[in-house]
Design an enzyme around this catalytic site. Structure first.
Site, PDB file in Angstrom:
ATOM      1  N   SER A 171      64.761  17.591  50.273  1.00 39.85           N
ATOM      2  CA  SER A 171      63.677  17.498  48.931  1.00 39.85           C
ATOM      3  C   SER A 171      64.748  17.199  47.853  1.00 39.85           C
ATOM      4  O   SER A 171      63.436  17.193  47.029  1.00 39.85           O
ATOM      5  CB  SER A 171      62.385  17.762  49.469  1.00 39.85           C
ATOM      6  OG  SER A 171      62.360  19.445  48.784  1.00 39.85           O
ATOM      7  N   CYS A 172      65.449  18.022  47.793  1.00 40.74           N
ATOM      8  CA  CYS A 172      66.229  18.214  46.578  1.00 40.74           C
ATOM      9  C   CYS A 172      67.683  18.378  46.480  1.00 40.74           C
ATOM     10  O   CYS A 172      68.315  18.589  47.107  1.00 40.74           O
ATOM     11  CB  CYS A 172      65.615  19.909  45.692  1.00 40.74           C
ATOM     12  SG  CYS A 172      66.612  20.456  44.591  1.00 40.74           S
ATOM     13  N   GLY A 173      67.910  17.533  45.675  1.00 35.61           N
ATOM     14  CA  GLY A 173      69.441  17.060  45.894  1.00 35.61           C
ATOM     15  C   GLY A 173      70.019  17.501  45.011  1.00 35.61           C
ATOM     16  O   GLY A 173      71.284  17.205  44.980  1.00 35.61           O
TER      17      GLY A 173
END
Length: 268
Positions: A108-110
């Site tokens: 969920s976190c790039g």
């Protein structure tokens, strides 16, 4: 490896409780190495790992052109091992310590592990002035992408990114548990044939986040459309870079956030 994994669940509904088997989106780690040095661990849906590696290397600024990457090699020659070496082309030298991530990146976190916002503002090429498309056209593209989301149909838990020509021809679509991974897989697929991507329209199945705008900009994409909202930082970056961002692309209307010269109303 499968993009979905069966698990026993207890389903509650108005008709009662039943024991059933459900399909969950598969989420597993993949590690990328450069000159033997681990530089990133991503949580992704298995499949198209080489495209993911190529797209990640490009959109994170590790390489500036697809030709700088000779191949993506499975460590020890074992496919599906979840560990890959980015083999640079002859004459290309890159210090892997510059890109070693401080933390692994979740689905969920790039941008997890990045030291600051400035660190993720990877230099992008000047974006093309076009294409000029209509709101209705974007809605048609979104519907086509949705019809191709087979993984989402099975699990309800995979994001998608798709690319189209200004005439509506599908160039590629990829799914992943992480929205930024889906974008990297798409970029990695298309970069093998064209770079930068140029006058294409990219659609995404969720919100338009900062990392999606950053990755699209590095790939040279000038029109990015999402089925949900755009974040404030995504809009600020798109405005700065000259990208047209459209959100809530659904039947009945859409929200245009930046650079309106590329979007027309179907009523004009």
């Amino acid at each position: 490896m499968s993009i979905s994994s069966p698990r026993p669940i207890r389903r509650f509904s108005r008709s009662g409780i039943e024991e059933v088997e459900d399909l969950l989106p598969t989420e597993e780690p993949v590690e990328f190495r450069l000159q033997g040095v681990p530089i990133a661990v991503l949580m992704r849906t298995p499949g198209h790992d080489r495209e993911l590696a190529r797209g990640f290397a490009l959109t994170e600024g590790i390489i500036l052109n697809p030709t700088e990457l000779a191949e993506v090699q499975a460590l020890a020659g074992v496919e599906g091992s979840g560990r890959y070496e980015l083999v640079l082309a002859e004459g290309i030298s890159i210090d892997p310590e510059r890109f070693r991530r401080n933390l692994y990146s979740t689905s969920s976190c790039g941008v997890c592990g990045k030291a600051s916002i400035d660190a993720v503002r990877v230099a992008s090429p000047p974006l093309p002035s076009g294409p000029v498309v209509s709101v209705g056209f974007l809605q048609e593209l979104m519907e086509e992408m949705a019809s191709l989301q087979t993984g989402f149909a099975d699990t309800g838990g995979l994001h998608a990114a798709a690319a189209f020509t200004p005439e509506g021809e599908l160039l590629g679509v990829r799914e992943d548990v992480g929205r930024h991974n889906a974008m990297d897989k798409l970029v990695g697929r298309l970069a093998a044939r064209r770079w930068p991507l140029g006058e294409v329209v990219v659609t995404v199945s969720g919100r338009v986040s900062f990392e999606l705008v950053q990755k699209a900009a590095v790939a040279g994409v000038s029109v990015l459309a999402g089925v949900s909202a755009a974040s404030s930082l995504a809009v600020d970056l798109a405005d700065e870079l000259g990208m047209t961002v459209v959100g809530f692309v659904r039947p009945g209307g859409s929200n245009l956030y930046t650079h309106p010269h590329r979007l027309t109303s179907d009523e004009l």
